[in-house]
Design a protein around this motif. Structure first.
Motif, PDB file in Angstrom:
ATOM      1  N   PHE A   1       0.623  -1.183   0.044  1.00 31.10           N
ATOM      2  CA  PHE A   1       0.102  -0.079   0.182  1.00 31.10           C
ATOM      3  C   PHE A   1       0.990   1.230   0.171  1.00 31.10           C
ATOM      4  O   PHE A   1       1.877   1.134   0.764  1.00 31.10           O
ATOM      5  CB  PHE A   1      -1.095   0.032   1.300  1.00 31.10           C
ATOM      6  N   SER A   2       0.603   2.205  -1.024  1.00 30.19           N
ATOM      7  CA  SER A   2       1.352   3.188  -1.120  1.00 30.19           C
ATOM      8  C   SER A   2       1.050   4.367  -0.242  1.00 30.19           C
ATOM      9  O   SER A   2      -0.012   5.064  -0.631  1.00 30.19           O
ATOM     10  CB  SER A   2       1.528   3.791  -2.615  1.00 30.19           C
ATOM     11  N   GLU A   3       1.798   4.780   0.967  1.00 28.06           N
ATOM     12  CA  GLU A   3       1.319   5.911   1.545  1.00 28.06           C
ATOM     13  C   GLU A   3       2.180   7.271   1.468  1.00 28.06           C
ATOM     14  O   GLU A   3       2.008   8.043   2.070  1.00 28.06           O
ATOM     15  CB  GLU A   3       1.384   5.360   3.183  1.00 28.06           C
ATOM     16  N   ILE A   4       3.236   7.149   0.606  1.00 27.10           N
ATOM     17  CA  ILE A   4       4.387   8.030   0.707  1.00 27.10           C
ATOM     18  C   ILE A   4       3.797   9.278   0.231  1.00 27.10           C
ATOM     19  O   ILE A   4       4.278  10.253   0.985  1.00 27.10           O
ATOM     20  CB  ILE A   4       5.724   7.556   0.097  1.00 27.10           C
ATOM     21  N   GLY A   5       2.937   9.592  -0.627  1.00 32.36           N
ATOM     22  CA  GLY A   5       2.395  10.744  -1.156  1.00 32.36           C
ATOM     23  C   GLY A   5       1.737  11.502   0.040  1.00 32.36           C
ATOM     24  O   GLY A   5       1.971  12.846  -0.165  1.00 32.36           O
TER      25      GLY A   5
END
Length: 622
Positions: A469-473
């Motif tokens: 899951f991409s949370e970096i943004g």
């Protein structure tokens, strides 16, 4: 007697009101709803039918529920067999924006670059703009010999291009030689750390903002004086954040006066210049120690839409190292959380605070391990919203004894969160210990948990082995920054299966509809419309203009009420035909209010049930 009226799930009903005491902890609600859609899976054919999906990289979702993803395609007859592509899913249908080696002149042949040109990343916002660092194997103009540049998709008839490698930088004297840490806001501005080559042996860094038309605004450069100090930039480090207003927060090392030692700091740049927000050696806002100057200095920057920076540093002065997260605009600062501080309403002390995420309104979320808890934090205090041992929607208990979970936490401006955590199950009788599995959870602004997927789930004849899951943004910019969690509560993610295939999914929360659908079929997607109880309003997609409330952002319909983001209150509101003019004001306010129907534009009044007072719109920040 002043009381706060609140409703538990399901949505408020006048027959189900409860008295909320200030000391009452949020109770978890085990609910699972919404729609999970499989968008694509390895070895399935692409829409054109001339290739198969191979792998997927960091899918991102915006407020419209559109999903952008960089992926690889393969065909056994191709040489080489794999090619990069950029896809956009609208309403569940894929659209190929470009494919390497398949782009028409005059724009040349493109492919998305990897880490050598600024990271294996794209960025995506609510307007449908996609940012990518791409390679070009055909020159765009005479004298352009370097193959890489910054591009924004989709744009017709060709993408909007920013700077290219080898082009002269603003002000001259050097050429672009690379980029790192790109971030994009909701109006299409891109914050990036640029590398600038003077000669083969001399280069320097800068903080630039690529504008929607592709032009470059230079904000900070190595060797430049730091305004208001006797320091110069030694190295602008990037790791920046950009907010809706185009302000950019970034890290830098500086040299002060004759001191040869480097001092690290946090800075804020915009069209008015650069300000030093925080530097090593400054006192912690509550006076307990000073910020340390040795590695890792400051890190994990976030920036809200009010110009406040949330940053993680560490404290000198206790004999032991203590990590601390603070929120500051350079004038006033607040300690959000620090290792060693007492845990409110639960006893013990914080021992292992994790990554901090902050939304555009200044609401932060973070985890603390051993045991695992999830917290919200604002300048006013900390509130625990999840705790180890609590039951999970699909069975099992939140595992409190695993380092690093919850992790990959994202938060949107409604205060909704999505994150990966671990659930444990007692083993059968006679066997010692627990079975533990990772899972992806969504928590709405009312505390309801939705389990989206977990390890071992059956997918297309195989089983989920890992969840990504991409949370970096959401950590680095605000609204439309490109992550796995959208502003309307959509979640997108990637899994790997036991048979080594990959798949990407989109989860749609229950009842997300457009305002035109809510108001009735007689309303167009753009134009004037009306709700009998709410009055007339003008809508343009998610934007709503009301004569009294002004511009608001429509956040969706849960089947029982409507969500609006009110820019004057800087908070999400929930109301319905049954409840109007009573609103629930979301994080960070968290209060029930009654709106004075006699109010006029610019002088709205609200009655707060928790304080028993009438206040104006400016009273919510107190």
């Amino acid at each position: 007697m002043n009381v706060l009226l609140i409703a538990r799930r399901p949505r408020p009903s006048r027959k189900r009101l409860f008295l909320l005491f200030a000391s009452l902890a949020l109770l978890p609600c085990a609910a699972s709803a919404g729609q999970l859609t499989l968008l694509a899976i390895s070895e399935a054919p692409v829409p054109a039918g001339d290739a198969l999906y191979e792998g997927f990289h960091g899918p991102m979702v915006n407020a419209r529920g559109e999903v952008a993803v960089r992926l690889t395609l393969y065909n056994e007859d191709w040489v080489p067999r794999s090619r990069n592509a950029l896809y956009l899913w609208r309403n569940g249908e894929p659209e190929e924006l470009f494919r390497s080696d398949l782009f028409d002149p005059p724009f040349g042949i493109l492919s998305i670059r990897s880490s050598a040109a600024g990271g294996d990343r794209i960025a995506f916002n609510d307007q449908g703009s996609i940012f990518a660092v791409a390679s070009i194997t055909a020159d765009l103009a005479p004298g352009v010999t370097f193959p890489t540049g910054i591009f924004r998709f989709p744009a017709q008839p060709v993408p909007v291009r920013g700077p290219l490698l080898g082009e002269t930088v603003p002000g001259g004297g050097a050429t672009f030689s690379g980029w790192s840490d790109p971030r994009m806001n909701n109006v299409g501005q891109i914050a990036v750390r640029s590398n600038n080559r003077v000669t083969s042996f001399e280069s320097y860094g800068s903080i630039d903002r690529v504008e929607p038309d592709g032009s470059v605004t230079r904000l900070a450069v190595n060797g430049m004086e730091v305004p208001g100090t006797d320091a110069v930039f030694h190295n602008v480090l990037g790791n920046g954040a950009i907010n809706t207003h185009g302000q950019i927060a970034f890290l830098a090392s500086m040299k002060f006066g004759e001191d040869e030692n480097l001092t690290y700091g946090v800075l804020l740049a915009d069209d008015d210049g650069v300000r030093l927000i925080l530097r090593a050696g400054d006192p912690i806002p509550d006076g307990n120690g000073v910020f340390g100057n040795s590695a890792p200095h400051f890190h994990i920057l976030s920036l809200d839409d009010h110009g406040r920076v949330a940053v993680r540093g560490w404290v000198e002065g206790f004999g032991i190292r203590r990590d601390v997260n603070v929120l500051t605009d350079g004038e006033t600062g607040h300690v959000l959380v620090r290792n060693g501080d007492s845990i409110p309403h639960g006893g013990g002390t914080f021992a292992n605070i994790g990554t901090l995420r902050i939304n555009g309104n200044g609401l932060a979320v973070f985890a603390d391990g051993h045991p695992s808890h999830l917290y919200f934090a604002t300048a006013s205090g900390i509130r625990r919203v999840m705790t180890s041992g609590m039951p999970m929607p699909g069975g099992g208990l939140l595992d409190g004894w695993v380092t690093g979970v919850p992790r990959h936490i994202a938060i949107n401006d409604r205060g909704q969160t999505a994150f990966i955590t671990r659930v444990s199950f007692p083993r059968p009788e006679g066997q010692f210990g627990f079975d533990r599995r990772l899972m992806l959870l969504f928590r709405d602004e009312f505390g309801t948990l939705h389990e989206l997927i977990r390890e071992g789930a059956e997918i297309a004849g195989s089983f989920v082995a890992e969840i990504f899951f991409s949370e970096i943004g959401d950590s680095f910019s605000n609204r439309g920054r490109g992550s796995g969690l959208g502003e309307a509560g959509h979640v997108t993610f990637r899994v790997t299966l036991d048979d080594e295939r990959e798949a990407i999914f989109l989860w749609t929360p229950p009842g997300v509809r457009g305002l035109a659908q809510v108001a009735g079929t007689g309303c167009a997607e753009a134009g004037w419309c009306a709700l009998p109880w709410f009055g007339e309003f003008y809508q343009d997609r998610r934007w709503v203009w009301h004569d009294v409330h002004g511009w608001q952002l429509f956040g969706g319909d849960d089947g029982e009420g409507l969500y609006f983001y009110d820019f004057e209150l800087s908070a999400w509101l929930w109301t319905s035909e049954e409840w109007f003019p009573i609103y629930h004001v979301g994080a960070p306010v968290e209060a029930w209010v009654a709106y004075d129907l006699g109010s006029e534009a610019g002088s709205r009044r609200f009655f707060r049930y928790d304080t028993g007072e009438w206040i104006g719109a400016d009273g919510f920040g107190e």
